[in-house]
Design an enzyme around this catalytic site. Structure first.
Site, PDB file in Angstrom:
ATOM      1  N   ASN A  44      14.327  34.643  58.830  1.00 42.28           N
ATOM      2  CA  ASN A  44      15.033  33.535  58.193  1.00 42.28           C
ATOM      3  C   ASN A  44      14.536  32.193  58.732  1.00 42.28           C
ATOM      4  O   ASN A  44      14.142  32.077  59.901  1.00 42.28           O
ATOM      5  CB  ASN A  44      16.557  33.674  58.289  1.00 42.28           C
ATOM      6  CG  ASN A  44      17.083  33.888  59.685  1.00 42.28           C
ATOM      7  OD1 ASN A  44      16.382  34.395  60.553  1.00 42.28           O
ATOM      8  ND2 ASN A  44      18.324  33.512  59.912  1.00 42.28           N
ATOM      9  N   GLU A  46      15.828  28.283  58.663  1.00 46.52           N
ATOM     10  CA  GLU A  46      16.947  27.410  58.291  1.00 46.52           C
ATOM     11  C   GLU A  46      16.505  25.958  58.153  1.00 46.52           C
ATOM     12  O   GLU A  46      15.363  25.597  58.450  1.00 46.52           O
ATOM     13  CB  GLU A  46      18.070  27.559  59.325  1.00 46.52           C
ATOM     14  CG  GLU A  46      18.595  28.988  59.341  1.00 46.52           C
ATOM     15  CD  GLU A  46      19.807  29.194  60.234  1.00 46.52           C
ATOM     16  OE1 GLU A  46      20.083  28.332  61.094  1.00 46.52           O
ATOM     17  OE2 GLU A  46      20.459  30.236  60.061  1.00 46.52           O
ATOM     18  N   ASN A  47      17.443  25.137  57.692  1.00 47.86           N
ATOM     19  CA  ASN A  47      17.156  23.729  57.464  1.00 47.86           C
ATOM     20  C   ASN A  47      18.397  22.912  57.787  1.00 47.86           C
ATOM     21  O   ASN A  47      19.521  23.392  57.613  1.00 47.86           O
ATOM     22  CB  ASN A  47      16.757  23.532  55.992  1.00 47.86           C
ATOM     23  CG  ASN A  47      16.157  22.174  55.758  1.00 47.86           C
ATOM     24  OD1 ASN A  47      16.856  21.202  55.511  1.00 47.86           O
ATOM     25  ND2 ASN A  47      14.849  22.092  55.863  1.00 47.86           N
ATOM     26  N   ALA A  48      18.190  21.667  58.209  1.00 45.29           N
ATOM     27  CA  ALA A  48      19.305  20.765  58.514  1.00 45.29           C
ATOM     28  C   ALA A  48      20.189  20.577  57.277  1.00 45.29           C
ATOM     29  O   ALA A  48      21.397  20.358  57.393  1.00 45.29           O
ATOM     30  CB  ALA A  48      18.772  19.423  58.989  1.00 45.29           C
ATOM     31  N   TYR A  50      21.758  22.701  55.151  1.00 46.97           N
ATOM     32  CA  TYR A  50      21.992  24.143  55.326  1.00 46.97           C
ATOM     33  C   TYR A  50      21.652  25.000  54.105  1.00 46.97           C
ATOM     34  O   TYR A  50      21.118  26.093  54.225  1.00 46.97           O
ATOM     35  CB  TYR A  50      23.458  24.402  55.687  1.00 46.97           C
ATOM     36  CG  TYR A  50      23.919  23.828  57.006  1.00 46.97           C
ATOM     37  CD1 TYR A  50      23.029  23.268  57.917  1.00 46.97           C
ATOM     38  CD2 TYR A  50      25.269  23.859  57.333  1.00 46.97           C
ATOM     39  CE1 TYR A  50      23.473  22.732  59.117  1.00 46.97           C
ATOM     40  CE2 TYR A  50      25.727  23.338  58.541  1.00 46.97           C
ATOM     41  CZ  TYR A  50      24.821  22.775  59.426  1.00 46.97           C
ATOM     42  OH  TYR A  50      25.265  22.261  60.607  1.00 46.97           O
ATOM     43  N   CYS A  55      16.406  33.188  53.563  1.00 42.36           N
ATOM     44  CA  CYS A  55      16.717  34.456  54.224  1.00 42.36           C
ATOM     45  C   CYS A  55      15.443  35.236  54.556  1.00 42.36           C
ATOM     46  O   CYS A  55      14.398  35.071  53.904  1.00 42.36           O
ATOM     47  CB  CYS A  55      17.580  35.338  53.330  1.00 42.36           C
ATOM     48  SG  CYS A  55      19.253  34.746  53.094  1.00 42.36           S
ATOM     49  N   GLU A  57      14.764  38.364  54.021  1.00 42.10           N
ATOM     50  CA  GLU A  57      14.335  39.273  52.955  1.00 42.10           C
ATOM     51  C   GLU A  57      13.448  38.546  51.941  1.00 42.10           C
ATOM     52  O   GLU A  57      12.400  39.042  51.521  1.00 42.10           O
ATOM     53  CB  GLU A  57      15.554  39.851  52.210  1.00 42.10           C
ATOM     54  CG  GLU A  57      16.472  40.695  53.063  1.00 42.10           C
ATOM     55  CD  GLU A  57      17.561  39.900  53.759  1.00 42.10           C
ATOM     56  OE1 GLU A  57      17.323  38.729  54.128  1.00 42.10           O
ATOM     57  OE2 GLU A  57      18.658  40.446  53.928  1.00 42.10           O
ATOM     58  N   CYS A  89      22.374  39.265  51.433  1.00 39.71           N
ATOM     59  CA  CYS A  89      23.251  38.386  50.639  1.00 39.71           C
ATOM     60  C   CYS A  89      22.992  38.643  49.152  1.00 39.71           C
ATOM     61  O   CYS A  89      22.028  39.315  48.770  1.00 39.71           O
ATOM     62  CB  CYS A  89      23.011  36.930  50.994  1.00 39.71           C
ATOM     63  SG  CYS A  89      21.490  36.252  50.303  1.00 39.71           S
ATOM     64  N   CYS A  92      19.511  37.650  47.809  1.00 38.96           N
ATOM     65  CA  CYS A  92      18.444  38.580  48.218  1.00 38.96           C
ATOM     66  C   CYS A  92      18.544  39.903  47.473  1.00 38.96           C
ATOM     67  O   CYS A  92      17.525  40.533  47.185  1.00 38.96           O
ATOM     68  CB  CYS A  92      18.476  38.801  49.724  1.00 38.96           C
ATOM     69  SG  CYS A  92      17.935  37.338  50.634  1.00 38.96           S
TER      70      CYS A  92
HETATM   71  N1  THU Z   1      20.499  35.680  56.490  1.00 38.19           N
HETATM   72  C1  THU Z   1      19.366  36.408  56.240  1.00 38.19           C
HETATM   73  O1  THU Z   1      18.248  35.990  56.585  1.00 38.19           O
HETATM   74  N2  THU Z   1      19.503  37.607  55.624  1.00 38.19           N
HETATM   75  C2  THU Z   1      20.691  38.197  55.335  1.00 38.19           C
HETATM   76  O2  THU Z   1      20.704  39.301  54.816  1.00 38.19           O
HETATM   77  C3  THU Z   1      21.950  37.507  55.631  1.00 38.19           C
HETATM   78  C4  THU Z   1      21.818  36.091  56.077  1.00 38.19           C
HETATM   79  C5  THU Z   1      20.358  34.420  57.213  1.00 38.19           C
HETATM   80  C6  THU Z   1      20.635  33.167  56.446  1.00 38.19           C
HETATM   81  C7  THU Z   1      21.009  32.206  57.544  1.00 38.19           C
HETATM   82  O3  THU Z   1      19.821  31.683  58.109  1.00 38.19           O
HETATM   83  C8  THU Z   1      21.670  33.090  58.592  1.00 38.19           C
HETATM   84  O4  THU Z   1      21.283  34.423  58.285  1.00 38.19           O
HETATM   85  C9  THU Z   1      23.191  33.009  58.610  1.00 38.19           C
HETATM   86  O5  THU Z   1      23.719  33.180  57.352  1.00 38.19           O
END
Ligand code: THU
Length: 132
Positions: A44, A46-48, A50, A55, A57, A89, A92
């Site tokens: 994963n 992330e970014n400021a 949000y 993800c 996947e 999620c 994904c």
């Molecule tokens: N996240 C994933 O990378 N995959 C998942 O299946 C669930 C959530 C990440 C997104 C975010 O960076 C962090 O987990 C918290 O939600």
């Protein structure tokens, strides 16, 4: 094909160490397997802002596509550092469904792994069918 579940989980766990998750502190790794045996990983990012976070996947699947992979997606292993049996999620799920409605999903459990299918998690995935 015979799936090496432990290998997929190990690769997912390994790539989760590269996660960029300073906001959630929830590192995730994924390893996707194709019918020709090729495997691709993603973490994963992330970014400021949000909502722009990516993800693991979708990162793994994007990496496969960018590498020119054309084989059928067979399985995807997902490992979260802070959670066992971490399901993908909704976004994904639809991404996995796009590349195979028959995909098998592999998760880490306390004493090994468990599996399910994308059909189980997303029974009526979206397919673009026009009326004509
Ligand atoms: N996240 C994933 O990378 N995959 C998942 O299946 C669930 C959530 C990440 C997104 C975010 O960076 C962090 O987990 C918290 O939600």
């Amino acid at each position: 094909m015979k799936i090496n579940y432990d290998e997929l989980l190990a690769k997912a766990k390994e790539v989760s160490k590269n996660a960029y998750a300073p906001y959630s502190n929830f590192p995730v790794g994924a390893c996707v397997l194709f019918e020709n045996g090729n495997m691709y990983t993603g973490c994963n990012v992330e970014n400021a802002s949000y909502g722009l976070s990516l993800c693991a996947e979708r990162n793994a699947i994007s990496t496969a596509v960018a590498a020119g992979e054309k084989a059928k997606l067979v399985a995807i292993a997902i490992v979260a550092e802070n959670m066992l049996d971490c399901p993908p999620c909704g976004a994904c799920r639809q991404w996995i469904y796009e590349f195979s409605p028959d995909a098998e999903l592999i998760f880490e459990t306390k004493d090994g792994y468990c599996t399910t299918t994308i059909k189980e998690l997303l029974p009526k995935g979206f397919v673009l069918n026009t009326k004509d």
